[in-house]
Design a protein around this motif. Structure first.
Motif, short mmCIF file in Angstrom:
data_model
loop_
_atom_site.label_atom_id
_atom_site.label_comp_id
_atom_site.label_asym_id
_atom_site.label_seq_id
_atom_site.Cartn_x
_atom_site.Cartn_y
_atom_site.Cartn_z
N GLU A 42 0.79 -1.23 0.00
CA GLU A 42 0.00 0.00 0.00
C GLU A 42 0.82 1.29 0.00
N SER A 43 2.10 1.19 0.41
CA SER A 43 2.86 2.43 0.61
C SER A 43 4.34 2.22 0.29
N TRP A 45 6.64 2.80 2.38
CA TRP A 45 7.13 2.14 3.60
C TRP A 45 7.05 0.62 3.41
N ARG A 46 5.90 0.18 2.97
CA ARG A 46 5.66 -1.27 2.85
C ARG A 46 6.60 -1.90 1.83
N ASP A 119 6.36 -5.26 12.79
CA ASP A 119 5.77 -3.97 12.43
C ASP A 119 4.53 -3.62 13.26
N ARG A 120 3.46 -4.40 13.18
CA ARG A 120 2.21 -4.02 13.86
C ARG A 120 1.85 -5.00 14.98
N PHE A 138 4.27 3.10 18.00
CA PHE A 138 3.45 4.09 17.28
C PHE A 138 2.85 5.15 18.21
N PRO A 173 -0.88 1.10 13.79
CA PRO A 173 -0.33 2.44 13.60
C PRO A 173 -1.42 3.52 13.51
N ARG A 177 -1.13 6.19 16.43
CA ARG A 177 -0.71 7.55 16.01
C ARG A 177 -1.81 8.55 16.37
N PHE A 201 -3.82 4.43 4.21
CA PHE A 201 -2.37 4.48 4.03
C PHE A 201 -1.93 4.61 2.57
N HIS A 227 -1.27 10.07 8.70
CA HIS A 227 -0.61 8.94 9.36
C HIS A 227 0.51 8.31 8.55
N ASN A 228 0.69 8.68 7.28
CA ASN A 228 1.90 8.25 6.57
C ASN A 228 2.20 9.19 5.39
N ASP A 230 2.58 8.56 2.17
CA ASP A 230 1.79 8.40 0.93
C ASP A 230 0.51 9.22 1.00
N ASP A 256 6.64 8.20 8.75
CA ASP A 256 7.48 7.27 7.98
C ASP A 256 8.85 7.87 7.69
N CYS A 276 9.68 6.32 10.98
CA CYS A 276 9.22 4.97 11.30
C CYS A 276 9.99 4.05 10.35
#
Ligand code: GYE
Length: 322
Positions: A42-43, A45-46, A119-120, A138, A173, A177, A201, A227-228, A230, A256, A276
């Motif tokens: 999705e991002s 980060w991912r 991560d989560r 987070f 997150p 957050r 995200f 929150h991120n 993206d 991120d 992050c």
């Protein structure tokens, strides 16, 4: 006393898993097989997280079975069941949401396959359902953003209207957050969260939600709390299309600290980015090896990270790794 007991329990949980795992690959000198269920793609980060996990598995000589859940919990549950059926040595996953994991993790436990969260976090009552959780704090990230906002607006009477772009509904997150920010700003009534919605995200999600916010609230918005990165980048596009100058008319807070986020800071469009790190692969492989070797593993492995305001972005950017 209570803490000592907790630590003892945690070590025992780790040891029990290790014992179970010790009878399989490691004892037989076979390569370790790790089943990893990723959230999705999705991002930025991912994507960096996936690259880190795959590269670290290769470096560590671990046989990785990788599965992408496309942001759906049911796909993750299916992947975990398939890892159990394949009798992998260790299962790791980055849980898309916090709740609903008991049944499948009990199946893993019955099959004596140790589980690592990356991560989560998840919300389960039975601590023996996983060995360790590797990733960021987070809540602390949210608090860092909150303190930065307090400082930024310390000489302004307010109201300071915040529009929040939340991450995936029910994810750790997104929950934390939000909660970390609220914890800090609740003591100062000039801060008001006037709108809050999930953009999942993604860049497209952030853009779409921001378009709606801009229509409804226009110039009333002082802060966009994304929150991120993206979603922040999507919101920046939406603001520019609506004639709002991100970074100037509106303070943009993001998470991120990816290269895209840094570039937006250099361009003056994101005001602060809370780091992050997605580079969890090496820590994950080290934990997998320790578990399989029967060594104790810490119950919580927290990633070290900081916060970058816009004015340091140009200087720091060349050293960023994701
Ligand atoms: O912030 C976001 C990603 O779980 C920390 O997931 C991760 C978050 C990250 O989609 O960009």
């Amino acid at each position: 006393m209570k803490l000592v007991r907790k630590i003892a329990l945690r070590t025992m949980v780790g040891a029990a898993f290790a014992l179970a795992a010790g009878t399989s690959a490691f004892a037989q000198g076979k390569p370790v097989t790790l089943g990893f269920s990723q959230v999705g793609a999705e991002s930025a980060w991912r994507t960096a997280n996936t690259v880190s996990v795959k590269a670290a598995a290769k470096d560590a000589g671990i046989n990785l079975k990788f599965s992408d859940a496309q942001q759906k919990q049911e796909n993750q549950i299916r992947a975990i069941r398939s890892f159990i059926a394949q009798k992998v040595d260790v299962i790791a996953f980055s849980p898309v949401v916090e709740s609903g994991w008991e049944p499948v993790l009990e199946e893993a436990k019955r099959a004596k396959i140790p589980v690592v969260l990356t991560d989560r976090a998840i919300d389960v009552k039975d601590p023996s359902l996983y060995v360790t959780m590797i990733g960021s704090d987070f809540m602390e990230e949210g608090r860092r953003a909150g303190h930065w906002l307090e400082e930024r607006y310390k000489n302004e009477p307010g109201p300071i209207n915040i529009a929040e772009l939340q991450g995936t509904v029910g994810s750790a997150p997104a929950n934390d957050r939000h909660a970390g920010l609220m914890e800090v700003i609740k003591s100062d009534p000039k801060f008001k969260v006037i709108a809050s919605q999930s953009g999942d995200f993604t860049l497209a999600g952030g853009k779409q939600v921001m378009e709606a916010f801009a229509k409804t609230y226009g110039k009333k918005i002082n802060v966009v709390y994304a929150h991120n990165d993206d979603m922040a980048l999507g919101a920046i596009q939406a603001m520019e299309e609506a004639g709002i100058k991100p970074g100037k008319d509106v303070t943009v807070v993001s998470f991120d600290a990816t290269k895209g986020g840094f570039q937006a800071m250099v361009d003056g469009k994101i005001n602060v980015d809370v780091e992050c790190s997605p580079l969890l692969g090496p820590q994950l492989m080290a934990a997998v090896k320790d578990i399989v070797a029967g060594k104790p593993v810490a119950r919580r492995i927290v990633t070290d990270e900081g916060i970058f305001p816009m004015n340091v972005a140009a200087q720091v950017m060349p050293s960023r790794k994701y």
